[in-house]
Every structure is written in C-alpha cells, then in structure tokens.
Design an enzyme around this catalytic site. Structure first.
Site, PDB file in Angstrom:
ATOM      1  N   ARG A  47      25.217 -30.347  22.216  1.00 36.72           N
ATOM      2  CA  ARG A  47      25.713 -31.721  22.123  1.00 36.72           C
ATOM      3  C   ARG A  47      25.010 -32.536  21.043  1.00 36.72           C
ATOM      4  O   ARG A  47      25.655 -33.286  20.308  1.00 36.72           O
ATOM      5  CB  ARG A  47      25.588 -32.407  23.477  1.00 36.72           C
ATOM      6  CG  ARG A  47      26.497 -31.784  24.541  1.00 36.72           C
ATOM      7  CD  ARG A  47      26.459 -32.579  25.818  1.00 36.72           C
ATOM      8  NE  ARG A  47      27.315 -31.990  26.841  1.00 36.72           N
ATOM      9  CZ  ARG A  47      27.534 -32.556  28.027  1.00 36.72           C
ATOM     10  NH1 ARG A  47      26.959 -33.707  28.327  1.00 36.72           N
ATOM     11  NH2 ARG A  47      28.318 -31.970  28.906  1.00 36.72           N
ATOM     12  N   ASP A 149      30.448 -48.051  32.648  1.00 36.12           N
ATOM     13  CA  ASP A 149      29.879 -46.745  32.325  1.00 36.12           C
ATOM     14  C   ASP A 149      28.919 -46.933  31.153  1.00 36.12           C
ATOM     15  O   ASP A 149      29.071 -47.881  30.361  1.00 36.12           O
ATOM     16  CB  ASP A 149      30.970 -45.731  31.968  1.00 36.12           C
ATOM     17  CG  ASP A 149      30.498 -44.296  32.157  1.00 36.12           C
ATOM     18  OD1 ASP A 149      30.835 -43.694  33.196  1.00 36.12           O
ATOM     19  OD2 ASP A 149      29.775 -43.776  31.281  1.00 36.12           O
TER      20      ASP A 149
END
Length: 279
Positions: A47, A149
C-alpha cells in the site's frame, strides 16, 4: 519477526527493511491510532509503495523523510488513506439493524432520532442505518445520521451513493425498489440512493484519535464497528470514554463482532450480542 525469503526480497520494486516497517508503524499510530502487528508487513509494503510511485520517490526512507519534513496535510491524508481497511457491506451484522428498528418502534416517532456512524467507509453502513430508520419512520421521518471516516476517498464514494447491483444483494427487493434508483443505458447495473433518503445523512472526515471532534450532539445510538480492533488498549479506552459522553442516557453503542469491552463496565454494559448500553 520472521525474515523474508530471498525470492520475496528480490521481487520487491523498492528496498524494504524492518526499520522502514517500524517507522511506518510508528507514524500511522501517531496520526491515526492504528496499531499494526508484524504480520502486516506485506500489506504495508504494497500500500505505501503506491505512494512512492505517486510522489516520485525511489525508497521508503526518502518518502518518509519527505513526509515528516514537509508536513503536507494532503499527503499525510493519502498516507492514512493507504493504510486504512474498508471492508463493508449493506446490512453487515444484520442483528444490529433488527435491534435498531426495535428501539425506534418502541421509542416512538415524537422526536428527532440522532445516530452517528463513526466508520462510514464507502457508505454501505450509514445507508443501511438510513433504510432501517425509514422503514420504521417513513422516508420523511424525523431522523438524522452523521457519517464519518478518516479516509477521504471512501467518503467521496459514500457521498455519491452509487453502487453496483451486486453490492446490493443483501438489500431486500422491496427496499431496493423503495430507496434506490436503477441506472439505465450507460448506467445499467448500477443503482443510486434516492435523494429523499440521502438528505438524512451528513458525511464528514473525522479521525477518532484527534483531540477534538466537531460533534456537539447527544446521540441515541453510535455505530463504531470493527474500528477498535486496530487500536491498542489505551487508545480504545480514550475513544470509548468520548463516545460515552456523546451518547444520551441509556444510549446504544453498536460494535463489531470481534470487539469486547467487558473491561469498560464503568462506561458500558452489554445488552445483547455486540450491543452495549451507556452506563
């Protein structure tokens, strides 16, 4: 920590060391409260290496030096986005929505219901909450849903409210007809949340480990599901105490199937499977 095989090391696009991994672990903990265990090495490499490509860096050390020295809030957000996990679906852990519907039916429609979904991801969870509320109170019912979020990219998806029909397989046919608009032509195979339902939701970015939250409401229920598993015990305790303060007396906290807060009995009492009540 297990050493990687020579074949695995040779296949790396960028050099990767234990020091790189430990540094990333420290930074993501400081900025998002996320505790990464040693088994996450491959995931972290995959990632964060995308950020190296995007920013033109040829090593993790170079990228992390730049990240820490630049203090660029946009890149810090990309770094956090890269390391957050967003596994979700409509009506996941369905017993929570059954309980929510029961609460609303018994609580009556004579007031405005306020609910916070603190890990909204790509929107399936807050829209499941909205559908549940509308099933009981009607599309024009008095309810508001705050949906937050830490990951800005997934929130953009949530705010659009457009999903593939295969993502909606856990939505009942009647609910799909009532709360979604099916796409036609170039949008065949897609469905969009109806504006009448979407108006009940407010999406915003929030880091649960930040010192201050932009919330001054008293919520009837808070969904904080499958988030605490990424925090260590001390961080969990701090977040739970702040959630406790934002809930109305006897308010409800919905958590994930792998989360247990039996050591926070002064804050919450277990009322059902992964359902807690404010003490």
């Amino acid at each position: 920590m297990m050493a990687e095989t020579p074949a695995a090391l040779q296949s790396r696009e960028f050099a990767w060391t234990v020091a790189d991994f430990d540094r990333i672990r420290r930074l993501i903990y400081q900025h998002a409260g996320i505790s990464l265990h040693e088994g996450k090495q491959a995931m972290v490499y995959s990632r964060v290496s995308r950020r190296l490509r995007e920013t033109g860096h040829d090593s993790f050390r170079s990228y992390l030096d730049w990240l820490e020295s630049s203090r660029d809030p946009a890149e810090w957000q990309e770094f956090v986005n890269a390391l957050t996990t967003n596994l979700t679906s409509f009506f996941r852990e369905n017993h929570h929505f059954v309980e929510l519907a029961r609460m609303v039916r018994e609580g009556g429609a004579g007031r405005e219901w306020k609910i916070w979904c603190s890990a909204a991801s790509t929107g399936e969870e807050p829209y499941s909450i909205a559908i549940t509320m509308a099933d009981v109170l009607g599309m024009q019912g008095a309810f508001r849903i705050w949906a937050s979020d830490i990951d800005t990219r997934v929130l953009e998806t949530a705010a659009r409210g457009i999903y593939k029909l295969e993502q909606l397989r856990t939505v009942a046919p009647e609910q799909l007809r009532k709360y979604f608009l099916r796409g036609k032509g170039a949008n065949e195979g897609l469905a969009r949340v109806k504006p009448e339902l979407q108006k009940h939701l407010q999406f915003f970015t929030l880091n649960l480990v930040d010192e201050s939250w932009p919330l001054r409401e008293e919520f009837d229920a808070i969904f904080c599901r499958n988030v605490m598993i990424y925090f260590d015990h001390d961080t969990q305790r701090r977040v739970l105490a702040r959630l406790h303060r934002l809930l109305r007396p006897h308010g409800t906290l919905f958590v994930g199937h792998a989360e247990n807060f039996s050591d926070a009995r002064d804050l919450f009492r277990l009322r059902g499977k992964t359902i807690y009540e404010k003490v």
